[in-house]
Design an enzyme around this catalytic site. Structure first.
Site, short mmCIF file in Angstrom:
data_model
loop_
_atom_site.label_atom_id
_atom_site.label_comp_id
_atom_site.label_asym_id
_atom_site.label_seq_id
_atom_site.Cartn_x
_atom_site.Cartn_y
_atom_site.Cartn_z
N ARG A 66 -8.21 -0.34 5.60
CA ARG A 66 -7.41 0.67 4.92
C ARG A 66 -6.11 0.08 4.36
O ARG A 66 -5.56 0.61 3.40
CB ARG A 66 -7.05 1.82 5.87
CG ARG A 66 -8.21 2.71 6.25
CD ARG A 66 -7.75 3.88 7.09
NE ARG A 66 -6.58 4.50 6.50
CZ ARG A 66 -5.44 4.75 7.16
NH1 ARG A 66 -5.33 4.44 8.42
NH2 ARG A 66 -4.43 5.31 6.54
N LYS A 98 0.83 -1.21 0.00
CA LYS A 98 0.00 0.00 0.00
C LYS A 98 0.86 1.26 0.00
O LYS A 98 0.60 2.20 -0.75
CB LYS A 98 -0.91 -0.01 1.23
CG LYS A 98 -1.66 1.29 1.48
CD LYS A 98 -2.47 1.25 2.76
CE LYS A 98 -1.64 1.50 3.99
NZ LYS A 98 -1.37 2.94 4.23
N ASN A 99 1.89 1.27 0.83
CA ASN A 99 2.70 2.47 0.97
C ASN A 99 3.64 2.71 -0.20
O ASN A 99 4.26 3.78 -0.29
CB ASN A 99 3.49 2.42 2.28
CG ASN A 99 2.60 2.60 3.50
OD1 ASN A 99 1.50 3.11 3.39
ND2 ASN A 99 3.07 2.15 4.64
N ASP A 107 5.65 0.69 11.96
CA ASP A 107 4.42 0.01 11.53
C ASP A 107 4.34 -1.44 12.02
O ASP A 107 3.31 -2.09 11.83
CB ASP A 107 4.29 0.04 10.01
CG ASP A 107 3.72 1.34 9.49
OD1 ASP A 107 3.30 2.18 10.32
OD2 ASP A 107 3.69 1.55 8.27
N CYS A 166 -4.99 8.13 10.33
CA CYS A 166 -4.91 7.55 11.66
C CYS A 166 -4.37 8.56 12.67
O CYS A 166 -3.44 9.31 12.37
CB CYS A 166 -3.98 6.33 11.65
SG CYS A 166 -4.71 4.85 10.90
N ARG A 212 2.44 14.36 12.94
CA ARG A 212 2.87 14.22 11.55
C ARG A 212 2.61 15.47 10.72
O ARG A 212 1.90 15.45 9.71
CB ARG A 212 2.19 13.00 10.90
CG ARG A 212 2.59 11.70 11.55
CD ARG A 212 2.18 10.51 10.72
NE ARG A 212 0.75 10.27 10.75
CZ ARG A 212 0.16 9.28 10.09
NH1 ARG A 212 0.86 8.45 9.37
NH2 ARG A 212 -1.14 9.12 10.16
#
Length: 419
Positions: free
Chosen positions: A398, A22-23, A307, A116, A121
């Site tokens: 997600r 995904k990233n 993560d 999230c 951030r």
């Protein structure tokens, strides 16, 4: 709303195939804004974040077809440069359209992002870097309004702290800039490396790929012809399933991985007594469920990934001894600790350090607070006595593709039910 019902599951056996990252897919999709052709992206995971970014680009005027794991996207007819709040608020990675939109069109308006709630951030590093490249930035009514009517210019960018999305945004902006951009203290994550490699293979010269110092030679607003792209495997998904086997016990082969991306995760699992047998693109994980304690400090790649911190906290909660986790990247990323405690975990928090004394877990009703916390609760539930019900699993959707079916295939007792 959906929830997951999980009963204690042991001796997992079989194979799991890892989806695309995904990233990695998110910046690649944003990068298609720089393309002058229709782009095919293979191994794209069918998860909510990807669908959100596709919808955002479609709202800007792009055309997209997404079937199975193949995404075809055409941004040549984009007719809007405003990324609106109603989409951006659901996903922080939406900020990735800022750099490419500004580089191509010389103007854009992007809503301040959501996502999230694991920490502040801020995007100030993105904005100050774009200002150094000649952009005029204004924050108004919750939007970043950026102008560079004559195009962006190459500049020396020094990030005060490592930022993955910041690095990706400036790489894409620099690709169409006039002149040479140098990024110092750049992120070195595999997802950043793939973005650089794709641009480098398609006419944008980039030096220093996979290092902390990148040199990007801009095209002076000439759009790029992009060849077919294959998204790299998801190292966090792979690590999550490795943890599931570690805590439940069993013998599972995890396929479609890049072992070089998993070194930090594999090393910690081996320290905890899990056997990991690596091959070229798979890893066999063997565990009897008896785990040793561990000490973890999260840091940027190639260090231990933030993560994976929550998943390892679940492992530590049943390990034979005391473990510690030092979370140095996000200030709010221990929200899952209280939910694991509801299952009987002995966790003490002191600022950014968690101390976990291993014991036994019991099923309970728990609530997912973010994407990775969701997977930590699933891992814990596999070992907990009785039945666990995990609520608010929209966070999970997600970032994980077909999680229930993948776990069911190796013997886990997991069901998705309606509230």
């Amino acid at each position: 709303m959906d929830y997951l019902q999980i009963k204690r599951s042991t001796n997992l056996k079989g194979k799991i195939t890892i989806s695309g990252a995904k990233n990695a897919a998110l910046p690649i999709i944003a990068m298609t804004i720089l393309a002058k052709n229709r782009v095919t992206i293979q191994n794209t995971p069918q998860v909510a974040d990807i669908k959100t970014l596709i919808k955002l680009l479609q709202n800007l005027g792009a055309k997209a077809e997404f079937k199975n794991s193949t995404l075809q996207i055409d941004t040549t007819d984009i007719n809007s440069t405003k990324a609106t709040y109603d989409i951006v608020r659901t996903m922080r990675a939406s900020i990735l359209v800022l750099g490419p939109l500004l580089a191509r069109f010389g103007h854009c308006e992007v809503s301040l992002p959501g996502g999230c709630a694991i920490g502040a951030r801020p995007i100030d590093l993105h904005l100050s870097a774009l200002e150094k490249m000649g952009a005029k930035i204004e924050i108004k009514d919750g939007y970043v309004i950026a102008d560079a009517k004559d195009g962006l210019n190459g500049a020396n960018i020094v990030f005060d702290k490592i930022t993955v999305t910041g690095t990706e945004n400036i790489i894409m902006a620099a690709a169409l800039a006039n002149g040479v951009t140098k990024i110092f203290n750049a992120a070195k994550e595999p997802e950043v490396v793939q973005l650089c490699e794709i641009l480098n293979q398609n006419g944008v010269k980039i030096e220093g790929i996979a290092t902390s110092e990148l040199t990007i030679h801009g095209t002076n607003r000439d759009l790029i012809n992009l060849d077919e792209i294959i998204v790299i495997p998801d190292r966090i998904e792979a690590g999550t399933y490795m943890c599931a086997v570690a805590i439940a016990g069993g013998d599972v082969t995890i396929e479609n991985i890049n072992p070089d991306h998993l070194v930090a995760i594999t090393s910690k699992l081996c320290d905890m007594g899990v056997e990991c047998k690596l091959s070229q693109n798979s890893i066999r994980v063997i565990s009897d469920g008896n785990l040793k304690p561990c000490n973890i400090i999260t840091t940027e790649f190639p260090g231990f990934p933030t993560d994976m911190q929550a998943q390892f906290m679940a492992l530590a909660s049943i390990a034979d001894g005391v473990s510690s986790i030092d979370e140095r990247l996000f200030e709010n990323r221990f929200m899952h600790a209280s939910e694991l405690s509801r299952m009987g975990a002995d966790i003490k928090l002191n600022g950014h350090i968690a101390t976990i004394t291993g014991g036994s877990l019991n099923g309970a009703d728990v609530m997912a607070t973010d994407l990775r916390a969701s997977s930590a609760l699933i891992i814990a539930a596999l070992r907990a006595n009785g039945t666990t019900r995990i609520h608010r699993i929209y966070h999970l959707d997600r970032g994980y593709e077909n999680l229930e079916s993948k776990l069911t295939a190796i013997g886990a007792d997991i069901k998705r039910l309606k509230e």
